[in-house]
Design a protein around this motif. Structure first.
Motif, PDB file in Angstrom:
ATOM      1  N   HIS A  22      -0.945   2.883   3.852  1.00 25.39           N
ATOM      2  CA  HIS A  22      -0.818   3.341   5.242  1.00 25.39           C
ATOM      3  C   HIS A  22       0.598   3.828   5.514  1.00 25.39           C
ATOM      4  O   HIS A  22       1.566   3.165   5.099  1.00 25.39           O
ATOM      5  N   THR A  23       0.716   4.944   6.237  1.00 26.95           N
ATOM      6  CA  THR A  23       2.052   5.493   6.493  1.00 26.95           C
ATOM      7  C   THR A  23       2.363   5.736   7.970  1.00 26.95           C
ATOM      8  O   THR A  23       3.518   5.916   8.327  1.00 26.95           O
ATOM      9  N   SER A  67       6.759  -3.165   6.044  1.00 27.13           N
ATOM     10  CA  SER A  67       5.598  -3.050   6.921  1.00 27.13           C
ATOM     11  C   SER A  67       4.327  -2.956   6.097  1.00 27.13           C
ATOM     12  O   SER A  67       4.257  -2.207   5.126  1.00 27.13           O
TER      13      SER A  67
ATOM     14  N   GLN B 179      -5.986  11.117  10.878  1.00 31.52           N
ATOM     15  CA  GLN B 179      -5.784  11.612  12.242  1.00 31.52           C
ATOM     16  C   GLN B 179      -4.656  12.640  12.298  1.00 31.52           C
ATOM     17  O   GLN B 179      -3.818  12.706  11.401  1.00 31.52           O
ATOM     18  N   ARG B 285      -9.690  -6.117  12.225  1.00 27.09           N
ATOM     19  CA  ARG B 285      -9.776  -6.833  10.950  1.00 27.09           C
ATOM     20  C   ARG B 285     -10.834  -6.173  10.079  1.00 27.09           C
ATOM     21  O   ARG B 285     -11.566  -5.309  10.550  1.00 27.09           O
TER      22      ARG B 285
END
Ligand code: B12
Lengths: 145, 420
Positions: A22-23, A67, B179, B285
């Motif tokens: 994820h970025t 993160s 997105q 989750r």
């Protein structure tokens, strides 16, 4: 990799964990820190611990922000901090971690304690941003003085 | 080996019969739970395809971490198909995968050689991804290595054809980063990946598109995708798979289900044959089996009541914006080299394809997008891409953290409003 300049503020290394791709979280944190006057190096996603360690040794950041949101943040975070703290030169580097650290969406007290015990200076489970901003403004004040 | 239904054929038959195929994004590290999840998917009141979603350690090839998690019984975010004994996975599938229930392996790996080998050993023949869509948003692997690995993997999968298998490969290109990527580029990338698959021997493929922020723009995109696939993929069996919104999801149960319902209607109205659902747990989750069944049944119910596609859709107009943009991108890239893999490398190298907000080192990073006041995704900077420059009215100020978060959470905000 993405580096921005803002000469006076603290230098911060932002990184994802080794298994997390994820970025948007990283892009967001970078913008937030830049707006707070920090100089940010963003290592991006899927960063192996040895690469984080090498970048820390090369850049000597005032803070490392880890993160993770993919649910493996607890396990990946533990492995990462072991590698960083094993380097004598990084024993005192401030390192914090945050995001969605487990797969169940619950606040996990045991996991937070283990991460703290393993060497993180602060843990932001479920991404507590208010507390994070306070930490950054304190750091900025310290670096500026 | 069970006489399993080939995924491509199964979906074509369902579409001809007027049913939308619905599919979860489901994966658990515990084999018994994985089997229960497949069984529940099969039993759901819907026309379903089963899913085995792999965990992130398997995706990045971190064997040691998988082994440790299995030993310490730490739950993973998916099913570790490479590490688990083949006999265990056979037992997971046994009696479930059959002529009424195809199973697809979903992974997110830039270099999937071992994943393809494992699924082929299990007699599975449907998976997804692509050299671009599973590299840029999923790894820091150089694009060159991903292209080489996907070339090998495609050939390995294609070679199973006829040996009891009917290999099907889906491109994830229509979901880049989930997105904020304007549709013209999404449509172009999924088509280019499809051309790559075909070049390496596959004859049954699917093209993807993820629901974005405005239904009218989504209909244009799906029409453009259908039209271009017809033009570019003669002699290939193909269908379109729509993904329910892949960005920041509504937090309320009501909002999440309304957004999923809108995706089901969009799929039916725009001629998609298969829908990948999201659940009410998405924002919070990893979804449970029950969360998934609820989503599958809601989507199937909404699809059954929705209006069929009107064949004279806006995408058939010659001046449709998404169509023109996607075609310009595909033509520019395909013209670079007869080998699609090499063409993709050159295109990213020169910034002819350039995904906004993507941090991958092989992405030029000179493009920017924004959401306009109607929810349309637009370019504020087209970088070196061979498409018309951004139009007037685009935001010119610096992007702020709050501005980014607002753009990312527009859908969440609209759907959560008034919902519980
Ligand atoms: C977009 C998205 C993707 C995109 C990512 C594209 C990209 N390159 O970034 C794609 C489609 C590729 C993707 C893939 C996957 N995803 Co995803 N994804 C999402 C989604 C929909 C939105 C995330 C997002 O963009 N958020 C916007 C940013 C700005 O917010 P954020 O990440 O939540 O971060 C905020 C806070 O957490 C906080 N924060 C974050 N880090 C830190 C650090 C500190 C120090 C502090 C103080 C705060 C902080 O600040 C941010 C702003 O508030 C979420 C679900 C959702 N939220 O709706 C799932 C989600 C994060 N994904 C998930 C998973 C599991 C995956 C996959 C493993 C596939 C799968 N099994 O479903 C793969 C990842 C593979 C891998 N190797 O890691 C899970 C994680 C589950 C968990 N933690 O329990 C989620 C929650 C979905 C779900 N319910 O299953 N995903």
């Amino acid at each position: 990799m993405n580096i921005t300049q803002s000469p006076a503020g603290p230098s911060i290394l932002v990184t994802g964990t080794s298994s997390d791709s994820h970025t948007w979280n990283l892009v967001y944190l970078q913008l937030l820190l830049e707006e707070a006057g920090c100089r940010v190096t963003n290592l991006g996603a899927c960063v192996p611990p040895v690469l984080v360690a090498a970048e820390c040794l090369a850049r000597d950041p005032d803070l490392v922000v880890v993160s993770s949101v993919n649910g493996h943040g607890g396990a990946d975070g533990l492995r990462l901090i072991e590698v960083l703290r094993a380097q004598p030169d990084l024993a005192g580097t401030p390192v914090v971690i945050g995001g969605k650290l487990a797969t169940d969406g619950l606040r996990n007290v045991g996991l937070v304690r283990r991460l703290r015990a393993a060497g993180y200076d602060a843990v932001f489970d479920n991404g507590d941003l208010a507390r994070f901003r306070t930490l950054i403004s304190r750091l900025s004040a310290r670096v500026a003085s | 080996m069970t006489a399993a239904a080939p995924l491509g054929e199964f979906v074509a038959r369902a579409q001809a019969g007027g049913a939308l195929v619905v599919q979860p994004r489901m994966g658990f590290s515990d084999p018994a739970t994985m089997r229960a999840g497949l069984a529940a998917t099969k039993a759901a009141a819907a026309t379903t395809v089963g899913t085995i979603t792999l965990d992130s350690y398997t995706r990045v090839g971190d064997d040691e971490a998988v082994a440790r998690a299995l030993r310490e019984r730490t739950p993973l975010n998916g099913y570790p198909i490479v590490a688990l004994p083949r006999s265990t996975s056979q037992a997971v599938l046994d009696g479930l995968r059959d002529a009424t229930f195809p199973v697809q392996v979903r992974h997110g790996s830039a270099t999937p050689d071992r994943i393809f080998a494992a699924l082929i050993e299990l007699g599975l023949d449907a998976t997804e991804g692509g050299p671009v869509s599973y590299c840029l948003p999923y790894s820091r692997t150089p694009l060159r290595e991903a292209v080489a690995s996907w070339r090998r993997s495609c050939r390995l999968l294609a070679a199973t054809a006829g040996r009891g298998a009917a290999p099907h490969l889906e491109s994830f290109g229509g979901c880049m980063l989930g997105q904020l990527c304007p549709p013209g580029l999404l449509v172009a990338i999924t088509l280019l990946e499809a051309l790559f698959f075909v070049q390496h021997g596959l004859r049954s493929i699917s093209l993807s598109y993820a629901q974005q922020q405005n239904p009218e723009q989504d209909r244009q995109a799906l029409a453009a995708l259908r039209r271009l696939a017809g033009e570019l993929l003669p002699g290939v069996e193909w269908h379109i798979v729509l993904y329910a919104y892949m960005g920041v999801y509504p937090r309320t149960q009501g909002g999440a289900m309304r957004l999923l319902g809108a995706a089901a209607e969009l799929a039916v109205g725009a001629g998609a044959a298969r829908l990948i659902v999201k659940t009410a747990a998405e924002a919070h989750r990893i979804p449970t089996i029950a969360d998934n069944v609820e989503a599958l049944e809601l989507a199937a119910g909404r699809a059954a009541r929705a209006a069929r596609r009107d064949d004279r859709g806006p995408g058939d107009e010659p001046d449709d914006e998404v169509y023109l943009e996607a075609r310009a991108l595909v033509e520019a890239v395909a013209g670079l080299d007869p080998d699609v893999g090499r063409a993709l490398l050159t295109a990213f190298g020169r910034g002819l394809l350039d995904v906004p907000f993507c941090l991958h080192p092989d992405n030029a990073g000179r493009t920017r997008s924004y959401v306009d006041d109607r929810g349309w995704l637009r370019w504020s900077d087209t970088g070196a891409m061979p498409i018309p420059a951004a139009r007037p009215g685009r935001p010119t100020g610096r992007l702020t953290a709050a501005g980014l978060l607002a753009a990312l959470s527009g859908v969440q905000r609209r759907y959560d409003e008034g919902a519980r």
